[in-house]
Scaffold this motif. Structure first.
Motif, short mmCIF file in Angstrom:
data_model
loop_
_atom_site.label_atom_id
_atom_site.label_comp_id
_atom_site.label_asym_id
_atom_site.label_seq_id
_atom_site.Cartn_x
_atom_site.Cartn_y
_atom_site.Cartn_z
N LYS A 43 48.95 33.26 55.85
CA LYS A 43 48.72 33.39 54.42
C LYS A 43 47.93 34.66 54.16
CE LYS A 43 48.65 28.39 53.56
NZ LYS A 43 47.83 27.23 53.11
N VAL A 44 47.69 34.92 52.88
CA VAL A 44 46.76 35.98 52.49
C VAL A 44 45.51 35.32 51.95
CG1 VAL A 44 48.66 37.55 51.96
CG2 VAL A 44 47.65 36.17 50.12
N LEU A 45 44.48 36.13 51.72
CA LEU A 45 43.23 35.64 51.14
C LEU A 45 43.04 36.28 49.77
CD1 LEU A 45 40.92 35.87 54.28
CD2 LEU A 45 41.96 33.81 53.34
N ILE A 46 42.66 35.46 48.81
CA ILE A 46 42.36 35.93 47.46
C ILE A 46 40.87 35.72 47.20
CG2 ILE A 46 42.71 35.52 44.98
CD1 ILE A 46 45.10 36.82 46.18
N ALA A 47 40.19 36.76 46.70
CA ALA A 47 38.81 36.62 46.27
C ALA A 47 38.82 36.20 44.81
CB ALA A 47 38.05 37.94 46.45
N GLN A 102 49.61 31.35 49.64
CA GLN A 102 50.86 32.10 49.67
C GLN A 102 51.25 32.38 48.22
OE1 GLN A 102 53.18 29.25 51.95
NE2 GLN A 102 53.05 30.54 53.77
N PHE A 103 51.63 33.61 47.94
CA PHE A 103 52.04 33.95 46.59
C PHE A 103 53.24 33.10 46.18
CE2 PHE A 103 50.07 38.18 47.66
CZ PHE A 103 49.03 38.06 46.76
N ASN A 104 53.20 32.56 44.98
CA ASN A 104 54.35 31.84 44.43
C ASN A 104 54.41 32.09 42.93
OD1 ASN A 104 52.52 29.99 43.16
ND2 ASN A 104 52.40 28.84 45.08
N PHE A 145 47.29 42.53 41.87
CA PHE A 145 46.69 42.17 43.15
C PHE A 145 46.37 43.44 43.92
CE2 PHE A 145 49.46 38.59 41.98
CZ PHE A 145 48.50 37.59 41.92
N THR A 146 45.08 43.70 44.09
CA THR A 146 44.61 44.92 44.75
C THR A 146 43.99 44.55 46.10
OG1 THR A 146 44.19 45.99 42.63
CG2 THR A 146 43.07 46.91 44.57
N LYS A 147 44.42 45.23 47.15
CA LYS A 147 43.91 44.94 48.48
C LYS A 147 42.50 45.51 48.63
CE LYS A 147 45.67 44.79 53.22
NZ LYS A 147 46.77 45.24 54.12
N ILE A 148 41.61 44.73 49.25
CA ILE A 148 40.24 45.18 49.47
C ILE A 148 39.93 45.18 50.97
CG2 ILE A 148 39.42 44.45 47.21
CD1 ILE A 148 38.28 41.94 48.46
N LEU A 149 38.94 45.95 51.35
CA LEU A 149 38.58 46.09 52.75
C LEU A 149 37.74 44.89 53.22
CD1 LEU A 149 37.56 49.86 52.78
CD2 LEU A 149 39.71 48.86 53.60
N PRO A 150 37.93 44.44 54.45
CA PRO A 150 37.16 43.29 54.94
C PRO A 150 35.66 43.53 54.93
CG PRO A 150 38.40 44.32 56.72
CD PRO A 150 38.90 44.91 55.45
N CYS A 176 42.02 40.19 42.14
CA CYS A 176 42.81 40.38 40.91
C CYS A 176 42.12 41.42 40.05
CB CYS A 176 42.97 39.06 40.16
SG CYS A 176 43.95 37.84 41.05
N GLU A 177 42.64 42.63 40.06
CA GLU A 177 42.06 43.73 39.31
C GLU A 177 42.62 43.73 37.88
OE1 GLU A 177 41.68 48.63 39.48
OE2 GLU A 177 42.78 47.53 41.04
#
Length: 226
Positions: free
Chosen positions: A21-25, A88-90, A102-107, A135-136
């Motif tokens: 999966k991905v992670l969402i903040a 998972q995106f749906n 959806f903006t990717k951020i650094l760990p 979510c930007e």
């Protein structure tokens, strides 16, 4: 009050649930487990974090829902409280977040809160290997009387903050959110206008602490009452 420490079992469940999966903040209503499960069928565990380099403000307008919501924009001097959520995106989730990108951020921008340090290594490895998104806000549009921020939405965010870290979670949300003094709020707590709200009882508000009471008292000049 001591910080809530996430148990080893919950951490292991989180790591297991994040596979493939991905992670969402999640920093708005996604903070609330009730809202996530009821309206988006996101059933897995989450963990509290602070996200460095991002500012939360009341700047995301929903034309269709005639309301303004919390949004996140890059700001290297700011941070915001969030829940890290595997998913998972749906279609259901993307519709819920249609006013954002959806903006990717650094760990390294994600800092774990209230978690046993013995478990940090496994979690840090997960953060390194798993894509993390926030979510930007697409367009910065402050609230107006026609597009206010509903208090049922604010309380949904606070309910989720309290779930994870009790009064420390409330303080983290209130203090890491900007724009309180310039926002038009609408008191819909008796008849919710926000469509993905949590159910909040008066006795729950009493548990949220003095900072919550002071903040909401100060906001009354910007609140439209039913």
């Amino acid at each position: 009050m001591k910080a809530t420490v996430i148990s080893h079992l919950n951490i292991n469940d989180f790591i297991e649930s994040a596979k493939s999966k991905v992670l969402i903040a999640g920093y708005g209503s996604l903070l609330s487990q009730y809202s996530r499960q009821t309206y988006s069928q996101i059933m897995g565990p989450s963990i509290p974090v602070m996200v460095k380099g991002w500012e939360r403000n009341w700047i995301t307008r929903s034309i269709s829902e005639e309301q303004t919501y919390a949004g996140a924009i890059p700001n290297r001097t700011s941070q915001l409280s969030a829940q890290l959520i595997p998913l998972q995106f749906n279609d259901s989730f993307e519709k819920r977040e249609q006013d954002y990108r959806f903006t990717k951020i650094l760990p390294q921008s994600v800092h774990l809160q209230g978690i046993d340090t013995l478990q940090n290594k496994a979690l840090q490895q997960l953060l390194i290997k798993t894509p993390i998104y926030i979510c930007e806000t697409l367009a910065i549009e402050p609230s107006t009387p026609e597009y206010p921020v509903s208090l049922s939405y604010v309380e949904t965010c606070l309910a989720g903050s309290y779930e994870s870290r009790r009064e420390k979670g409330i303080k983290a949300f209130l203090k890491s959110t900007n724009g309180w003094e310039n926002t038009q709020f609408y008191d819909d707590r008796e008849n919710h206008r926000y469509p993905r709200s949590s159910l909040v009882m008066p006795e729950q508000r009493n548990e949220w602490g003095e900072l919550y009471l002071r903040m909401f008292s100060a906001l009354t000049r910007n609140i439209t009452f039913e």
